[in-house]
Design an enzyme around this catalytic site. Structure first.
Site, PDB file in Angstrom:
ATOM      1  N   TYR A  50       0.748  -1.286  -0.220  1.00  0.00           N
ATOM      2  CA  TYR A  50       0.208   0.030   0.159  1.00  0.00           C
ATOM      3  C   TYR A  50       0.941   1.144  -0.166  1.00  0.00           C
ATOM      4  O   TYR A  50       2.107   1.218   0.471  1.00  0.00           O
ATOM      5  CB  TYR A  50      -1.056   0.042   1.221  1.00  0.00           C
ATOM      6  CG  TYR A  50      -2.306  -0.154   0.986  1.00  0.00           C
ATOM      7  CD1 TYR A  50      -2.971   0.961  -0.110  1.00  0.00           C
ATOM      8  CD2 TYR A  50      -3.268  -0.969   1.393  1.00  0.00           C
ATOM      9  CE1 TYR A  50      -4.139   0.898  -0.345  1.00  0.00           C
ATOM     10  CE2 TYR A  50      -4.533  -1.192   0.957  1.00  0.00           C
ATOM     11  CZ  TYR A  50      -5.175  -0.107   0.134  1.00  0.00           C
ATOM     12  OH  TYR A  50      -6.466  -0.136  -0.417  1.00  0.00           O
ATOM     13  N   GLU A  52      -0.451   4.998  -0.476  1.00  0.00           N
ATOM     14  CA  GLU A  52      -1.196   6.054  -0.770  1.00  0.00           C
ATOM     15  C   GLU A  52      -0.447   7.273  -0.494  1.00  0.00           C
ATOM     16  O   GLU A  52       0.328   7.238   0.569  1.00  0.00           O
ATOM     17  CB  GLU A  52      -2.331   6.040   0.190  1.00  0.00           C
ATOM     18  CG  GLU A  52      -3.584   5.179  -0.376  1.00  0.00           C
ATOM     19  CD  GLU A  52      -4.853   5.125   0.537  1.00  0.00           C
ATOM     20  OE1 GLU A  52      -4.998   6.168   1.550  1.00  0.00           O
ATOM     21  OE2 GLU A  52      -5.741   4.263   0.439  1.00  0.00           O
ATOM     22  N   ASP A 196      -5.479  14.337 -25.067  1.00  0.00           N
ATOM     23  CA  ASP A 196      -5.706  12.980 -24.499  1.00  0.00           C
ATOM     24  C   ASP A 196      -5.281  12.249 -25.877  1.00  0.00           C
ATOM     25  O   ASP A 196      -5.606  11.713 -26.830  1.00  0.00           O
ATOM     26  CB  ASP A 196      -7.144  12.715 -24.539  1.00  0.00           C
ATOM     27  CG  ASP A 196      -7.319  11.035 -24.316  1.00  0.00           C
ATOM     28  OD1 ASP A 196      -6.286  10.186 -24.340  1.00  0.00           O
ATOM     29  OD2 ASP A 196      -8.486  10.832 -23.654  1.00  0.00           O
ATOM     30  N   THR A 222      -3.183   6.477 -21.891  1.00  0.00           N
ATOM     31  CA  THR A 222      -3.161   5.076 -21.314  1.00  0.00           C
ATOM     32  C   THR A 222      -1.631   4.733 -21.596  1.00  0.00           C
ATOM     33  O   THR A 222      -0.929   5.342 -22.573  1.00  0.00           O
ATOM     34  CB  THR A 222      -4.252   4.225 -21.887  1.00  0.00           C
ATOM     35  OG1 THR A 222      -4.040   4.151 -23.268  1.00  0.00           O
ATOM     36  CG2 THR A 222      -5.418   4.682 -21.582  1.00  0.00           C
ATOM     37  N   LYS A 225      -1.649   1.202 -25.276  1.00  0.00           N
ATOM     38  CA  LYS A 225      -2.259   1.054 -26.533  1.00  0.00           C
ATOM     39  C   LYS A 225      -0.721   1.025 -27.354  1.00  0.00           C
ATOM     40  O   LYS A 225       0.140  -0.054 -27.273  1.00  0.00           O
ATOM     41  CB  LYS A 225      -2.961   2.175 -26.980  1.00  0.00           C
ATOM     42  CG  LYS A 225      -4.398   2.212 -25.995  1.00  0.00           C
ATOM     43  CD  LYS A 225      -5.390   3.039 -26.544  1.00  0.00           C
ATOM     44  CE  LYS A 225      -6.683   3.016 -25.867  1.00  0.00           C
ATOM     45  NZ  LYS A 225      -6.935   3.608 -24.488  1.00  0.00           N
ATOM     46  N   ARG A 231      -1.677  -2.177 -18.496  1.00  0.00           N
ATOM     47  CA  ARG A 231      -3.037  -1.494 -18.626  1.00  0.00           C
ATOM     48  C   ARG A 231      -2.892  -0.249 -17.570  1.00  0.00           C
ATOM     49  O   ARG A 231      -3.017  -0.802 -16.422  1.00  0.00           O
ATOM     50  CB  ARG A 231      -4.024  -2.450 -18.315  1.00  0.00           C
ATOM     51  CG  ARG A 231      -5.544  -2.040 -18.701  1.00  0.00           C
ATOM     52  CD  ARG A 231      -6.035  -3.456 -19.216  1.00  0.00           C
ATOM     53  NE  ARG A 231      -5.901  -3.813 -20.240  1.00  0.00           N
ATOM     54  CZ  ARG A 231      -6.532  -3.460 -21.516  1.00  0.00           C
ATOM     55  NH1 ARG A 231      -7.440  -2.459 -21.267  1.00  0.00           N
ATOM     56  NH2 ARG A 231      -6.186  -3.872 -22.736  1.00  0.00           N
TER      57      ARG A 231
HETATM   58  N1  DSN Z   1     -11.565   2.011 -25.198  1.00  0.00           N
HETATM   59  C1  DSN Z   1     -10.750   2.692 -25.995  1.00  0.00           C
HETATM   60  C2  DSN Z   1     -10.534   2.287 -27.172  1.00  0.00           C
HETATM   61  O1  DSN Z   1     -10.554   1.273 -27.530  1.00  0.00           O
HETATM   62  O2  DSN Z   1     -10.330   3.151 -28.106  1.00  0.00           O
HETATM   63  C3  DSN Z   1     -10.294   4.086 -25.644  1.00  0.00           C
HETATM   64  O3  DSN Z   1     -10.015   4.257 -24.282  1.00  0.00           O
END
Ligand code: DSN
Length: 414
Positions: A50, A52, A196, A222, A225, A231
């Site tokens: 933990y 925080e 974003d 994120t 990707k 993730r």
């Molecule tokens: N869910 C994602 C996508 O597939 O593009 C975006 O956050």
């Protein structure tokens, strides 16, 4: 003791998923395959702790090495993106966006973002998402003819609506986004700017898409990707928002950070600094353009006429099939894609007139241009022969054999 022995029920499902991943072609542009290093760190002992708070300011004892790993992830993120400050704790891209909003907006403030029908994301103000409930969201669309962002139109809407924040970035937009132009608009109307870059952060790092970092107050992404990490999410911001942003994450919207994922993020950022990562990103785009051309040659209409990045949205209206029907049909032969709205789609989001394809995952598996041609041919054959179960079975067999030639983890032959 292996999971096979300790929990055979979970093990069986794990093996089914593993077999599915090995034997299918994954074309969902937001998915990828992580390195073994990232996989290992994501399942590491950092998960036991933990923590925080932030390095040097925790609410728990025993955080000496936790601080080290988080500091390393922060410094690598700043270096990689030339950013003034990074927060690596967001559990996801959605939480990264939420934390930015919470740090400078009040409930009811106006936000201006790309409509989800044009390629925007649900956390950019969709009515059924927290962002559309807490804030007064107004939207810009792509231009009806070009199906690309019309910056003059964005400016007109911004001047009329006077948003507190201009949000840019998208989930299904295949063209370069001019962050510089959008920042001029944001400044003109006195709005904060949030970019974003969840989909394109890997391309940004490789210099294959312009970076928003010099222009935007906040940049979110994120890690899983094009960046090819675990993730999760992270935020980059100007130094002046450092304190507000950090307290929006904790105590604002999150408790304990996922330290195992932060360790994997640190490894991801380091990996993204290597020349091989830039080569990988180049190949993603080469494959994407090749796949796009292969569809065009088979009379598929691509939204906006093509792609500059890792994805494309195909308009299926001339093919007599909806996005959801095509998604299911393709899955039956082992090709995994997802239905997607096209701009001004007459069909609802659960049906859609389009389907989205992307190349980060297949590129991670080592597929090249010629393979894109093969995949497009099988996709087209599947559509043409959708009533012929014998032919569909043959395609499925070929897909499975082909996919297994590109092991997910070559050293394991898996
Ligand atoms: N869910 C994602 C996508 O597939 O593009 C975006 O956050």
């Amino acid at each position: 003791m292996s999971i096979r022995e300790t929990d055979p029920e979970v093990y069986r499902i794990l093996v089914k998923e593993q077999e599915k991943q090995r034997g299918t072609i994954g074309l969902i542009p937001s998915e990828n395959i992580v390195s073994k290093e990232v996989l290992r760190l994501s399942g590491s002992i950092f998960t036991n702790k933990y923590a925080e708070g932030y390095p040097g300011k925790r609410y728990y004892g025993g955080c000496k090495f936790i601080d080290e790993i988080e500091e390393l992830a922060i410094s690598r993120a700043c270096k990689l993106f030339s950013a003034e400050h990074a927060n690596v704790q967001p559990h996801s891209g959605s939480q990264a966006n939420m934390a930015c909003y919470f740090s400078v907006l009040k409930p009811g403030d106006k936000i201006l973002a790309m409509n989800v029908f044009s390629g925007g994301h649900l956390t950019h103000g969709l009515h059924s998402n927290f962002s559309g409930t807490f804030y007064n969201a107004v939207f810009y669309d792509v231009n009806r003819e070009s199906e690309t962002i019309d910056y003059e139109n964005v400016r007109e809407i911004a001047l009329k609506e006077k948003p507190r924040m201009l949000i840019c970035g998208a989930s299904s937009y295949s063209r370069i986004i001019d962050f510089g132009k959008l920042s001029v608009i944001a400044r003109e109307v006195g709005a904060y700017m949030l970019a974003d870059i969840a989909h394109i952060s890997g391309l940004v790092v490789a210099g294959l898409h312009p970076t928003p970092v010099p222009y935007a107050d906040f940049v979110t992404s994120t890690t899983h990707k094009t960046l090819r990490g675990p993730r999760g999410g992270f935020i980059l911001c100007k130094r002046e928002y450092h304190d507000k942003l950090d307290s929006s994450i904790i105590p604002g919207i999150q408790g304990g950070p996922l330290m195992h994922i932060i360790a994997a993020k640190a490894a991801t950022f380091r990996n993204a600094m290597k020349p091989a990562f830039a080569e990988y990103q180049k190949q993603i785009i080469i494959n994407s353009k090749k796949l796009c051309d292969a569809f065009k040659n088979r009379n598929y209409r691509i939204v906006s006429g093509g792609t500059d990045n890792h994805l494309m949205v195909v308009d299926l209206r001339n093919k007599g099939i909806t996005g959801s029907e095509f998604e299911t049909l393709l899955e039956s032969v082992g090709i995994i894609a997802n239905k997607n709205l096209i701009p001004f789609d007459p069909k609802p989001p659960r049906t859609t007139s389009g389907i989205r394809f992307g190349t980060p995952l297949v590129t991670s598996r080592g597929m090249k241009e010629r393979d894109m041609e093969t995949i497009a041919e099988w996709i087209d054959e599947t559509l043409k022969h959708r009533q012929n179960s014998r032919l569909l079975k043959e395609i499925a067999k070929k897909v499975r054999r082909f996919a297994r030639e590109f092991p997910i983890y070559p050293s394991d032959q898996t």
